[in-house]
Design a protein around this motif. Structure first.
Motif, short mmCIF file in Angstrom:
data_model
loop_
_atom_site.label_atom_id
_atom_site.label_comp_id
_atom_site.label_asym_id
_atom_site.label_seq_id
_atom_site.Cartn_x
_atom_site.Cartn_y
_atom_site.Cartn_z
N ALA A 98 -8.04 18.67 31.60
CA ALA A 98 -7.20 17.86 31.92
C ALA A 98 -6.18 17.80 33.04
N GLU A 99 -5.99 16.98 33.56
CA GLU A 99 -4.96 16.99 34.48
C GLU A 99 -3.51 17.29 34.03
N GLN A 100 -2.90 18.09 34.83
CA GLN A 100 -1.50 18.49 34.08
C GLN A 100 -0.42 17.89 34.73
N LYS A 101 0.21 16.89 34.37
CA LYS A 101 1.25 15.92 34.75
C LYS A 101 2.35 16.67 34.41
N SER A 102 3.33 16.62 35.33
CA SER A 102 4.64 17.20 35.00
C SER A 102 5.31 15.87 34.43
N SER A 103 6.23 15.92 33.55
CA SER A 103 6.95 14.80 33.09
C SER A 103 7.96 14.31 33.97
N ARG B 1 -5.70 21.86 33.90
CA ARG B 1 -5.71 22.81 32.65
C ARG B 1 -7.17 22.71 31.67
N ILE B 2 -7.85 23.87 31.60
CA ILE B 2 -9.07 23.89 31.13
C ILE B 2 -9.08 24.81 29.87
N THR B 3 -9.69 24.04 28.91
CA THR B 3 -9.76 25.10 27.77
C THR B 3 -11.00 25.40 27.34
N THR C 227 -9.19 33.00 20.16
CA THR C 227 -9.87 31.59 19.76
C THR C 227 -9.96 30.55 20.53
N VAL C 228 -8.66 30.56 21.19
CA VAL C 228 -8.49 29.36 22.13
C VAL C 228 -7.84 29.93 23.51
N PHE C 229 -8.71 29.70 24.42
CA PHE C 229 -8.00 30.07 25.95
C PHE C 229 -7.92 28.88 26.79
#
Ligand code: ADP
Ligand code: MG
Lengths: 267, 310
Positions: free
Chosen positions: B290-295, B234-236, B260-262
């Motif tokens: 950030a790495e997007q971890k699944s819970s 996930r890149i913001t 404002t945020v993407f």
């Protein structure tokens, strides 16, 4: 060490039980009533007084008193046997069904230690019962007859051996049967029961019953009724034989019960 | 790393009585637990977690297979001496007070009486039940009994702790206490095996987990490894022209956001640098990658679903 810890826990747990108090008080009340009854008989039949001279009357009197004494011993003996059976059949099994056994056996306690500890705790309770009842019977006999025949305390001690013997058999059986079934089977599994049944049988059935009579433990060996009637006491060898007989059955039952318990799944 | 627990094709079946059929509660289970880790033993209700722990403690005899704890057979007193156990349902002799009960358990464990008394008051204090230590257990609430059960488990300062659903009957405060205690034990190099079907309790604690279902092992491994498999990035950024959006979408990215945020979500890390290149080309600042971890919860359900369709 663990055996003693388990035994102490079992003992103090049981002492707190209300039903046990009821049984103890009940047994003492029965003795009290019996004493009252004897006193009443004596006052109603002056011939029963100590001073009776005439030999025939004296013989009659002694027989009556003897008979009453035997009945008293039979009653307190039966209560002792049922007490031992009830405590021992349910001691281990109730901890299994409540699940407390797993908390205990998660400690470094071997299963046989737990089993023997439980047994020992019950033995101590039956011991307390025997002491209470025995003291009362002996005191009463002493004041009533002016002397204590040795057969009375001996008979009480034999009742203790008998109660523990029957209880131990029940405790081992309860590892295999449902506790209540084990209790009944242990109560009826006396050799004498099968001699009695054999009387109604013929042929092979009769031999089977006779075989059972010889194979099964005798409970009657611990009843000293004739001794109480006659005021005679057994020889030392006969006493030793009975003690050894009882201890042997206890040991066998502890080994059998503990090995059955060892193999059991405690889920 | 030394294995403290070894399970080797452990199977446990319960014979059916009467009309009941035989149930295989644990089926060919093999895994090991290393020294010093908090090991999560996960599975839905009826998966066989309790049965496995019972077998490890020697309450049940395996139907086949086996294993060892501290290199000793299951239920060996020498092993049990170093184990603390908190059952799922804490059954205590109700006539005791906490003091009396811990004294009994100390005697069963063969602890030195003087040391045991000091340790008992420390443990009761630590678990917040010191003020009721002279009250009968029969008057205790479920949460207090659970705490007392835990006090009993850690009384002998064990090297290995088995906790069967330890947080199920605790309030949130109690759960936090248990977590703190477990982290403290871990810091001391103790090994903890904790079974649960409540995933959020375990997620933040465990180093490794084993997931079982219907008595079979579904998955075992390090928590981060299990959770990073198949997870994306996930890149913001706070600026994203329409041209850039189009280019990113062509690479398979998903753009979410306002003016404002993407956030740009990528299914895997393969195109990560391509996307960063696009952002640089258009002069968009990187706020985070950030790495997007699944819970664990998502993971758990994914696995269960996968098993279901098999
Ligand atoms: N004593 C028993 N007799 C028969 N079946 C049992 C027994 N104990 C557990 N089971 C069965 O084994 C399976 C696993 O149970 P359990 O180990 O308690 O699961 P968990 O702790 O993961 O919820 C369940 O299907 C349960 O019904
Ligand atoms: Mg369970």
């Amino acid at each position: 060490m663990s055996i003693l810890a388990v035994a102490k826990d079992q003992f103090s747990d049981l002492l707190r039980r209300r039903y046990l108090l009821v049984i103890f008080i009940g047994a003492l009340a029965i003795i009290g009533m019996w004493v009252g009854y004897l006193a009443l008989m004596k006052s109603l039949f002056p011939a029963m007084q100590q001073g009776a001279q005439d030999a025939a009357t004296k013989g009659m009197t002694e027989m009556m008193i003897g008979g009453l004494q035997v009945a008293l011993h039979a009653i307190i003996g039966s209560i002792g046997v049922l007490l031992a059976l009830g405590l021992m059949c349910f001691s281990v099994t109730s901890e299994v069904s409540k699940g407390t056994v797993r908390m205990i056996l998660s400690r470094p306690v071997r299963r046989y230690e737990f089993f023997i500890g439980k047994w020992l705790g019950c033995v101590c309770i039956v011991g307390v019962y025997t002491l209470l009842v025995g003291t009362m019977v002996c005191t009463y006999t002493y004041y009533s007859f002016g002397r204590l025949l040795p057969v009375i305390p001996l008979s009480i001690a034999m009742l203790f051996l008998k109660a523990i013997t029957v209880g131990s058999i029940g405790m081992a059986l309860a590892m295999w049967l449902r506790p209540i079934v084990a209790l009944l089977v242990a109560y009826l599994a006396a050799a004498e029961t099968f001699l009695f049944i054999a009387g109604f049988m013929h042929g092979i059935a009769k031999s089977v019953m006779h075989t059972l009579f010889y194979a099964l433990p005798s409970y009657k060996a611990f009843d000293l009724y004739t001794g109480i009637m006659n005021g005679t006491i057994m020889s030392g060898a006969e006493i030793a034989y009975r003690v050894a007989y009882a201890v042997l059955i206890w040991a066998l039952m502890l080994i059998a019960g503990a090995s059955l318990f060892q193999r059991r799944d405690l889920a | 790393m030394t294995s403290i627990i070894e399970l080797d094709h452990l199977t446990k079946s319960f014979k059916g009585r009467g009309r009941k059929v035989e149930t295989t509660a644990v089926n060919d289970l093999s895994f090991s637990v290393e020294q010093g880790e908090i090991f999560g033993f996960l599975g839905p209700n009826g998966a066989g977690k309790t049965t496995t722990l019972y077998t490890l403690l020697g309450f049940l005899h395996p139907s086949s297979g086996g294993g060892s704890v501290f290199g000793l057979p299951f239920g060996d007193p020498e092993g049990l001496r170093r184990i603390g156990y908190l059952p799922e349902y804490v059954n205590l002799h109700e006539y005791y007070t906490p003091d009396g009960m811990l004294n009994y358990y100390a005697r069963l464990s063969g602890l030195d009486p003087v040391e045991a008394r000091a340790r008992a008051s420390y443990v009761l204090e630590r678990l917040g039940i010191a003020d009721v230590c002279n009250k009968r257990i029969s008057k205790f609430s479920k949460g207090m009994i659970q705490r007392l059960g835990l006090a009993q488990a850690v009384l002998g300062n064990p090297d290995l702790l088995f906790l069967d659903e330890p947080t199920s009957s605790l309030d949130p405060v109690g759960r936090k206490d248990v977590k703190d205690l477990l982290l403290e034990l871990k810091a001391q190099g103790k090994t903890v095996v904790i079974s649960s079907h409540i995933l959020s309790d375990i997620e933040s604690l465990c180093d490794r987990v084993a997931i079982i279902r219907k008595g079979r092992l579904v998955k075992t491994g390090k928590l981060d490894e299990l959770l990073s498999t198949g997870s994306g990035v996930r890149i913001t950024t706070d600026k994203l022209p329409t041209d850039a959006v189009n280019e990113i979408q062509q690479l398979g990215g998903v753009v979410i956001g306002s003016d404002t945020v993407f956030a740009i979500e990528l299914p895997d890390r393969e195109k990560e640098y391509d996307v960063i290149g696009i952002l640089r080309k258009h002069g968009c600042p990187l706020i985070s990658v950030a790495e997007q971890k699944s819970s664990l919860e998502d993971y758990f359900f994914d696995i269960m679903k996968g098993e279901e369709t098999k």
